[in-house]
Design an enzyme around this catalytic site. Structure first.
Site, mmCIF file in Angstrom:
data_model
loop_
_atom_site.group_PDB
_atom_site.id
_atom_site.type_symbol
_atom_site.label_atom_id
_atom_site.label_comp_id
_atom_site.label_asym_id
_atom_site.label_seq_id
_atom_site.Cartn_x
_atom_site.Cartn_y
_atom_site.Cartn_z
ATOM 1 N N ARG A 136 0.486 -1.694 0.156
ATOM 2 C CA ARG A 136 0.318 -0.092 -0.153
ATOM 3 C C ARG A 136 0.957 1.432 0.093
ATOM 4 N NH1 ARG A 136 -2.856 -3.977 -0.710
ATOM 5 N NH2 ARG A 136 -4.821 -3.961 0.247
ATOM 6 N N SER A 192 -10.294 -1.017 3.558
ATOM 7 C CA SER A 192 -9.607 -1.351 5.015
ATOM 8 C C SER A 192 -9.399 0.282 5.400
ATOM 9 C CB SER A 192 -8.901 -1.690 5.255
ATOM 10 O OG SER A 192 -8.510 -3.528 4.481
ATOM 11 N N GLU A 249 -4.033 3.328 6.897
ATOM 12 C CA GLU A 249 -4.564 2.919 5.223
ATOM 13 C C GLU A 249 -4.710 4.007 4.323
ATOM 14 O OE1 GLU A 249 -5.870 -0.825 3.108
ATOM 15 O OE2 GLU A 249 -5.970 0.692 1.875
HETATM 16 N N1 EPU Z 1 -10.311 -11.751 10.218
HETATM 17 C C1 EPU Z 1 -10.468 -11.388 11.641
HETATM 18 N N2 EPU Z 1 -12.125 -10.784 11.992
HETATM 19 C C2 EPU Z 1 -12.641 -9.603 11.114
HETATM 20 C C3 EPU Z 1 -12.099 -10.174 9.733
HETATM 21 C C4 EPU Z 1 -10.990 -10.842 9.311
HETATM 22 O O1 EPU Z 1 -10.151 -11.884 12.491
HETATM 23 O O2 EPU Z 1 -13.765 -9.435 11.701
HETATM 24 C C5 EPU Z 1 -9.021 -12.099 9.807
HETATM 25 C C6 EPU Z 1 -8.970 -13.491 9.505
HETATM 26 O O3 EPU Z 1 -8.199 -14.354 10.773
HETATM 27 C C7 EPU Z 1 -9.450 -13.512 8.092
HETATM 28 C C8 EPU Z 1 -7.858 -12.027 7.627
HETATM 29 O O4 EPU Z 1 -8.304 -11.921 9.065
HETATM 30 O O5 EPU Z 1 -8.634 -14.836 7.618
HETATM 31 C C9 EPU Z 1 -7.696 -11.859 6.938
HETATM 32 O O6 EPU Z 1 -9.118 -11.317 5.772
HETATM 33 P P1 EPU Z 1 -9.314 -11.047 4.769
HETATM 34 O O7 EPU Z 1 -9.439 -12.044 3.880
HETATM 35 O O8 EPU Z 1 -10.673 -9.789 4.565
HETATM 36 O O9 EPU Z 1 -8.314 -9.734 4.399
HETATM 37 P P2 EPU Z 1 -7.372 -8.276 5.373
HETATM 38 O O10 EPU Z 1 -6.105 -8.639 5.331
HETATM 39 O O11 EPU Z 1 -8.438 -8.194 6.465
HETATM 40 C C10 EPU Z 1 -6.930 -7.413 3.576
HETATM 41 C C11 EPU Z 1 -6.879 -6.609 2.623
HETATM 42 C C12 EPU Z 1 -7.920 -5.722 2.065
HETATM 43 C C13 EPU Z 1 -8.242 -7.342 0.801
HETATM 44 C C14 EPU Z 1 -8.083 -8.044 1.380
HETATM 45 C C15 EPU Z 1 -8.352 -9.813 0.569
HETATM 46 C C16 EPU Z 1 -5.137 -4.571 3.893
HETATM 47 C C17 EPU Z 1 -5.412 -3.286 4.640
HETATM 48 N N3 EPU Z 1 -6.430 -5.036 2.607
HETATM 49 O O12 EPU Z 1 -7.557 -7.313 4.520
HETATM 50 O O13 EPU Z 1 -7.871 -5.207 0.622
HETATM 51 O O14 EPU Z 1 -9.691 -7.360 -0.032
HETATM 52 O O15 EPU Z 1 -6.824 -8.659 2.219
HETATM 53 O O16 EPU Z 1 -7.347 -9.769 0.275
HETATM 54 O O17 EPU Z 1 -3.972 -5.030 3.282
HETATM 55 C C18 EPU Z 1 -8.591 -2.854 0.916
HETATM 56 O O18 EPU Z 1 -7.365 -2.865 1.302
HETATM 57 O O19 EPU Z 1 -9.664 -1.639 1.466
HETATM 58 C C19 EPU Z 1 -9.074 -3.984 1.179
HETATM 59 C C20 EPU Z 1 -10.343 -4.151 1.602
#
Ligand code: EPU
Length: 339
Positions: free
Chosen positions: A164, A238, A334
């Site tokens: 990012r 995010s 972010e």
């Molecule tokens: N999780 C929780 N609680 C929640 C949601 C998720 O504990 O409420 C944990 C779960 O263990 C899950 C892990 O977090 O397996 C990862 O969650 P997710 O796959 O939704 O990915 P993220 O790391 O939370 C990142 C990006 C998103 C992108 C997703 C999918 C960042 C800051 N965010 O989120 O990007 O869509 O991966 O790859 O890196 C954005 O940048 O605006 C965005 C939405």
């Protein structure tokens, strides 16, 4: 070039924050950029280059000039049997670009379906999702240097992409307007299922051979199930980045929170899930006035109606303090905060 004075930004940011800008300028053609420089409108004023406003938080009225980039178009620049280079103008919606690729059988951006925002903002944030980042297929971009009034071309190395992050958030911040981005896409089948959750869902029916449309549809379905549609519930995706800690710190955290998961980076450090930390600290689904933490995904802050930018900032400060106190981990925003 259209110039509006004392203009409401409510419809130009996905948080729906109702602030005003002194000046709001629509940039629809390349000659608008020349006119902008000739007009001297920017002299002595601060300015902000706006994409779709899907990753910004306006904390106050903006005492300056908002440059709204509306440059449109997509062209094939080069191709061979295996690959092609597609130039996309900065004002195109990112998802329209992804859809165009899927329709035409160009592989490379399907994992990035449904990311809100315009193409010009994609390299700035180096947007990413489901194991892919735009830098994986980035070829080069053209930008307009506001100070020198000249076009510059930057290749992938020069953009200094990180998680990012890019040169446009650092050395070139507010210095250039990205006008178009070229992506190198594959005309041959090529998928990225490195993200475990995606791989599991894609291959859940062993007899289905995934094709481009199937992968695209799956990504859209996953996103729809987890992330709120900003047209219905105002948000900017995010709000925080996933933080990185040392392996030592990760092992310490694991002793106290055995279910914490981490993803090992090439340098041995561990990337944690910010959503996990926020949920574990009890914030998921919490509401304070018109702001809150989305109940289906803890990384998303939402505006339920008439929250101000300051309300959302104050909630984010509380979350950052609480994560620091509970886990000793610093969460970085972010979203770009515009004061
Ligand atoms: N999780 C929780 N609680 C929640 C949601 C998720 O504990 O409420 C944990 C779960 O263990 C899950 C892990 O977090 O397996 C990862 O969650 P997710 O796959 O939704 O990915 P993220 O790391 O939370 C990142 C990006 C998103 C992108 C997703 C999918 C960042 C800051 N965010 O989120 O990007 O869509 O991966 O790859 O890196 C954005 O940048 O605006 C965005 C939405």
């Amino acid at each position: 070039m259209e110039i509006f004075k004392n203009y409401s930004l409510k419809n130009y940011n996905s948080f729906g924050i109702d602030v005003k800008a002194n000046y709001f300028v629509n940039i629809k053609t390349m000659s608008d950029l020349t006119k902008l420089t000739q007009s001297k409108l920017l002299e002595g004023k601060k300015y902000f280059i706006l994409g779709a406003g899907s990753d910004v938080l306006f904390a106050n009225d903006f005492n300056g000039v908002i440059l709204n980039i509306e440059l449109k178009g997509m062209h094939i620049r080069d191709y061979n049997d295996d690959e092609l280079i597609l130039e996309v103008y900065a004002g195109e919606q990112w998802h329209n670009f992804v859809e165009t690729c899927v329709k035409n059988g160009y592989h490379g951006v399907e994992n990035l379906a449904m990311i809100p925002g315009k193409v010009g903002a994609a390299p700035v944030q180096n947007i990413g999702a489901y194991g892919a980042e735009q830098c994986d297929v980035f070829w080069k971009l053209k930008a307009y240097n506001i100070e020198s009034n000249a076009e510059i071309i930057l290749n992938k190395q020069e953009c200094k992409f990180g998680y990012r992050d890019s040169i446009f958030k650092n050395k070139l911040k507010d210095k250039v307007i990205i006008t178009s981005v070229e992506y190198k896409l594959s005309r041959k089948e090529k998928f990225n299922f490195s993200y475990k959750e995606l791989d599991k869902i894609i291959h859940r029916f062993p007899w289905v051979k995934p094709d481009l449309q199937y992968v695209f549809n799956t990504i859209c379905r996953i996103r729809n199930s987890k992330l709120p549609n900003p047209e219905i519930l105002k948000n900017a995706g995010s709000f925080f980045k996933n933080p990185t800690v040392s392996n030592y710190k990760f092992q310490e955290l694991k002793k106290e929170f055995p279910d914490i998961s981490g993803y090992e980076l090439k340098n041995g450090n561990i990337k944690l899930s910010a959503a996990y930390l926020i949920e574990k600290a009890g914030w998921k689904g919490k509401r304070i006035g018109d702001t809150g933490v989305y109940d289906k995904h803890a990384l998303i802050l939402v505006n339920y109606g008439n929250a101000s930018g300051k309300d959302i900032l104050s909630l984010s400060d509380k979350i950052q303090d609480s994560i620091q106190n509970k886990f000793g981990v610093k969460l970085e925003k972010e979203v770009i905060v515009v004061e």
